[in-house]
Motif scaffolding. Structure first.
Motif, mmCIF file in Angstrom:
data_model
loop_
_atom_site.group_PDB
_atom_site.id
_atom_site.type_symbol
_atom_site.label_atom_id
_atom_site.label_comp_id
_atom_site.label_asym_id
_atom_site.label_seq_id
_atom_site.Cartn_x
_atom_site.Cartn_y
_atom_site.Cartn_z
ATOM 1 N N GLY A 167 0.762 -1.242 0.000
ATOM 2 C CA GLY A 167 0.000 0.000 0.000
ATOM 3 C C GLY A 167 0.788 1.285 0.000
ATOM 4 O O GLY A 167 0.258 2.320 0.420
ATOM 5 N N PHE A 168 2.049 1.259 -0.488
ATOM 6 C CA PHE A 168 2.829 2.491 -0.535
ATOM 7 C C PHE A 168 3.403 2.683 -1.940
ATOM 8 O O PHE A 168 4.088 1.811 -2.466
ATOM 9 C CB PHE A 168 3.976 2.453 0.487
ATOM 10 N N ASP A 169 3.097 3.830 -2.541
ATOM 11 C CA ASP A 169 3.602 4.173 -3.862
ATOM 12 C C ASP A 169 4.788 5.117 -3.725
ATOM 13 O O ASP A 169 4.889 5.879 -2.752
ATOM 14 C CB ASP A 169 2.512 4.840 -4.705
ATOM 15 N N THR A 170 5.675 5.073 -4.711
ATOM 16 C CA THR A 170 6.852 5.945 -4.713
ATOM 17 C C THR A 170 6.825 6.809 -5.960
ATOM 18 O O THR A 170 6.737 6.294 -7.077
ATOM 19 C CB THR A 170 8.148 5.124 -4.671
ATOM 20 N N GLU A 183 -3.652 4.677 -0.594
ATOM 21 C CA GLU A 183 -5.086 4.846 -0.376
ATOM 22 C C GLU A 183 -5.477 6.304 -0.219
ATOM 23 O O GLU A 183 -6.468 6.760 -0.794
ATOM 24 C CB GLU A 183 -5.525 4.052 0.851
ATOM 25 N N THR A 184 -4.700 7.064 0.548
ATOM 26 C CA THR A 184 -5.051 8.459 0.824
ATOM 27 C C THR A 184 -4.250 9.461 0.009
ATOM 28 O O THR A 184 -4.652 10.619 -0.121
ATOM 29 C CB THR A 184 -4.852 8.765 2.313
ATOM 30 N N GLN A 303 -3.320 4.268 16.637
ATOM 31 C CA GLN A 303 -2.483 4.075 15.456
ATOM 32 C C GLN A 303 -2.999 2.847 14.725
ATOM 33 O O GLN A 303 -3.080 1.763 15.306
ATOM 34 C CB GLN A 303 -1.008 3.884 15.833
ATOM 35 N N TYR A 304 -3.333 3.014 13.450
ATOM 36 C CA TYR A 304 -3.901 1.919 12.667
ATOM 37 C C TYR A 304 -2.927 1.478 11.576
ATOM 38 O O TYR A 304 -2.257 2.311 10.960
ATOM 39 C CB TYR A 304 -5.217 2.341 12.010
ATOM 40 N N ALA A 305 -2.893 0.181 11.338
ATOM 41 C CA ALA A 305 -2.147 -0.345 10.207
ATOM 42 C C ALA A 305 -3.004 -0.239 8.952
ATOM 43 O O ALA A 305 -4.235 -0.222 9.016
ATOM 44 C CB ALA A 305 -1.769 -1.806 10.451
ATOM 45 N N VAL A 306 -2.345 -0.150 7.800
ATOM 46 C CA VAL A 306 -3.060 -0.121 6.526
ATOM 47 C C VAL A 306 -3.796 -1.453 6.361
ATOM 48 O O VAL A 306 -3.272 -2.510 6.693
ATOM 49 C CB VAL A 306 -2.070 0.089 5.363
#
Length: 351
Positions: A167-170, A183-184, A303-306
């Motif tokens: 879930g992480f784009d670069t 996502e956000t 704190q929430y995980a993706v």
């Protein structure tokens, strides 16, 4: 030794410079393009391309700056830098990896043998896998798992491809590399450009908390077999600073809130301090209205995980796995029915 096809994971940059073709191509026919003997058009083009790459490599070598991606920097490289805890983004790496065992706060030996190929054609064994804790420039703590322990590297590499899977784009720009929440769209971290590489603006954090109850990890795991008491779930609460663990057996996930309120009263009375942060996933049992209201009134930060990114809640997920495996071993060793798993879980946590 495992076969190269099945276990050698090439993490070097795709599209690296090809090796030069030998002078003697072995072709004895007539070229259909120029009608001259001793070569064909394809092999002639390959030789020209190899010669061009060789000239380019000689220029790079003379400039004193390594041109290969980070995965190509092996222990034998003449440009080997001083080994440090910096984190580097690598688009060519197949997975996260580090040559520094001291960075792990959780580590385990691999179940099967693997190796990683570097850009200089050398291969190094994966000695183990574990978790490293990273503190971003914003002060936020993130867990990175799994990270492979590979000797022969000169940097700790974060795989952009692996990050994208959770879930992480670069985004690469002229200013640097932005790591974004897919996502956000929010910025999570920033990669500072250094020559042709990108150093993450973060540092290794061996301890996420500096005091008791500053950070509590929680997760729920389901058990396929109903226990003697009619329980089907286990919820764990793990204090990050002391690793003090308390578990509750549940018949329904909706009981998580009442278990947390009991846990909070117990540990705050025991330690004389307050729970500050609760780290968990996005399960409905953790995001109910009464749970949110209770934490807001008590001043507990959430704190929430993706979603589906279990590695971000790694501490709780791993402790649940350890408990399940320990309970299963106890039952098998004692020859007890699976319905006794509740007693085995309580015993595993106690010991």
């Amino acid at each position: 030794m495992p076969s190269a096809k099945s276990s050698l994971l090439y993490a070097g940059a795709a599209g690296g410079s090809s090796q030069a073709q030998p002078n003697d191509t072995g072709f004895r026919g007539i070229c259909h393009y120029c009608h001259k003997p001793g070569h064909c058009k394809k092999k002639k083009a390959d030789r020209a391309k190899a010669a061009k790459n060789k000239d380019k490599g000689n220029k790079d070598k003379g400039s004193g700056t390594p041109r290969k991606l980070l995965m190509a920097l092996s222990a034998s490289s003449s440009h080997q830098p001083v080994l440090g805890p910096e984190l580097w983004l690598d688009s060519g790496a197949s997975f996260h990896m580090t040559p520094m065992a001291s960075l792990f706060f959780d580590y385990q030996e691999p179940c099967e043998s693997d190796a990683v190929g570097l850009g200089d054609s050398s291969a190094h064994d994966v000695l183990g896998k574990g978790t490293i804790s990273v503190q971003l420039s914003s002060g936020e703590i993130r867990e990175i798992y799994p990270v492979s322990y590979v000797l022969g590297l000169t940097h700790t590499l974060l795989s952009i491809g692996t990050a994208a899977q959770v879930g992480f784009d670069t985004l690469f720009t002229a200013q640097g590399a932005f790591v974004l929440d897919a996502e956000t769209g929010d910025k999570v971290a920033f990669g500072v450009p250094v020559d042709t590489l990108y150093r993450l603006d973060a540092h290794i954090s061996h301890s996420q908390a500096s005091s008791v109850l500053e950070l509590v990890h929680s997760d729920v795991c389901s058990i396929m077999v109903e226990s003697l008491g009619g329980k089907r779930y286990v919820v764990t609460f793990l204090d990050d600073y002391t690793r003090y663990l308390i578990v509750y057996l549940l018949a329904h996930k909706s009981e998580v809130f009442s278990c947390f309120s009991q846990y909070k009263a117990l540990v705050e009375n025991l330690h004389g301090c307050l729970v500050r942060v609760l780290h968990c996933d996005h399960g409905r049992e953790f995001v109910s209205g009464e749970f949110e209201t209770f934490c807001a009134e008590a001043g507990i930060q959430r704190q929430y995980a993706v979603p589906d990114a279990h590695a971000q809640n790694g501490a709780a997920v791993r402790v649940n796995r350890t408990i399940r495996e320990a309970a299963r071993c106890m039952l098998l060793h004692a020859g007890m029915p699976a319905a006794f798993w509740g007693e085995a879980v309580n015993t595993a946590v106690y010991v």
